[in-house]
Design an enzyme around this catalytic site. Structure first.
Site, short mmCIF file in Angstrom:
data_model
loop_
_atom_site.label_atom_id
_atom_site.label_comp_id
_atom_site.label_asym_id
_atom_site.label_seq_id
_atom_site.Cartn_x
_atom_site.Cartn_y
_atom_site.Cartn_z
N GLY A 103 104.05 27.28 18.29
CA GLY A 103 102.99 27.96 19.03
C GLY A 103 102.84 29.42 18.64
N CYS A 104 103.96 30.09 18.43
CA CYS A 104 103.93 31.50 18.06
C CYS A 104 103.42 31.69 16.63
CB CYS A 104 105.31 32.12 18.22
SG CYS A 104 105.94 32.01 19.92
#
Length: 273
Positions: A103-104
């Site tokens: 996600g990051c």
């Protein structure tokens, strides 16, 4: 025989209790002022009360000392004030829980891909997390990120902007202009955080920093309207969001009225006609 009775020795007078140390009323006032400024209590400890909570959209923060000291991915000490001072129009901070996770990585790469149009208006962009300088350097190098990553292992800045959750970091975005006015402060998905910044600066690319004079010296009502339409903070206490929107709308109306009242310079083309 008369018995001589020994007189009992006089008992020593009991020592009075030590005098209580008088409190200094001036010091108390000073401590309270310090607590109000630093966001802590009179003993210097942090406070989570609403009065000293994270800033909301539309508020103006004191940049001096805000969020404490942090490091860049290459281990250079810095502060939010220094970053704002070095920028042309303000600072965009997007927060992420952990470097190099799916996600990051998605979020960081989205800001990478839109870096040129988003930074063209004068806002400097930074990624912010609790990761070490080593982890963030690896992340930046591997993903070819064009912006600096900030390391905040103690969450001093992350907490100050309201994106700390326990021992972790909430994904979100925080935008502040040169005067310390908060333009955005909210949690969101990778796409949502990018969209917030696009809403603030994407449509004013080439027209100067949002709400600021352009290179021709004229302020645009369009840029002020974009700020007014920007998403409000999700962390606002119920009922405060509508008031903030009303205040921003009033500012926009006032700006538009001033623009209408300002005589426009006559151009050569107008004179010729």
């Amino acid at each position: 025989m008369v018995e001589l009775r020994k007189r009992k020795a006089h008992q020593e007078a009991s020592q009075p209790p030590p005098a209580k140390k008088k409190s200094n009323p001036v010091k108390k006032v000073v401590d309270k002022v310090k607590a109000a400024v630093t966001g802590g209590n009179e003993n210097g400890e942090g406070s989570s009360s609403a009065a000293t909570g994270p800033p909301s959209v539309g508020s103006t923060i004191t940049l001096d000392g805000f969020g404490g000291e942090i490091e860049t991915h290459d281990s250079q000490k810095t502060t939010l004030k220094k970053l704002v001072d070095e920028s042309s129009g303000g600072v965009v901070l997007f927060t992420y829980p952990k470097a190099s996770t799916p996600g990051c990585t998605k979020q960081a790469c989205m800001f990478r891909d839109d870096y040129t149009p988003l930074s063209a208006t004068g806002f400097a962009m930074y990624g912010l997390s609790r990761d070490s300088s080593k982890a963030n350097t690896t992340f930046k190098t591997k993903q070819n990120l064009p912006y600096t990553l900030l390391c905040d292992p103690s969450s001093t800045l992350i907490g100050a902007i309201g994106l700390k959750k326990g021992a972790s970091t909430t994904r979100g975005v925080f935008v502040v202009n040169k005067e310390g006015k908060v333009l955005a402060a909210e949690a969101g998905s990778p796409q949502a955080t990018v969209d917030v910044v696009k809403g603030l600066v994407g449509k004013v690319n080439g027209a100067g920093t949002a709400g600021e004079p352009t290179k021709d010296g004229e302020a645009t009502a369009e840029s002020a309207a974009i700020l007014a339409a920007a998403p409000d903070s999700k962390g606002d206490v119920e009922g405060e969001g509508d008031q903030k929107k009303a205040d921003v709308a009033a500012d926009v109306a006032d700006t538009a009225a001033k623009l209408d009242a300002t005589p426009q310079p006559t151009t050569a083309a107008t004179e010729a006609s």
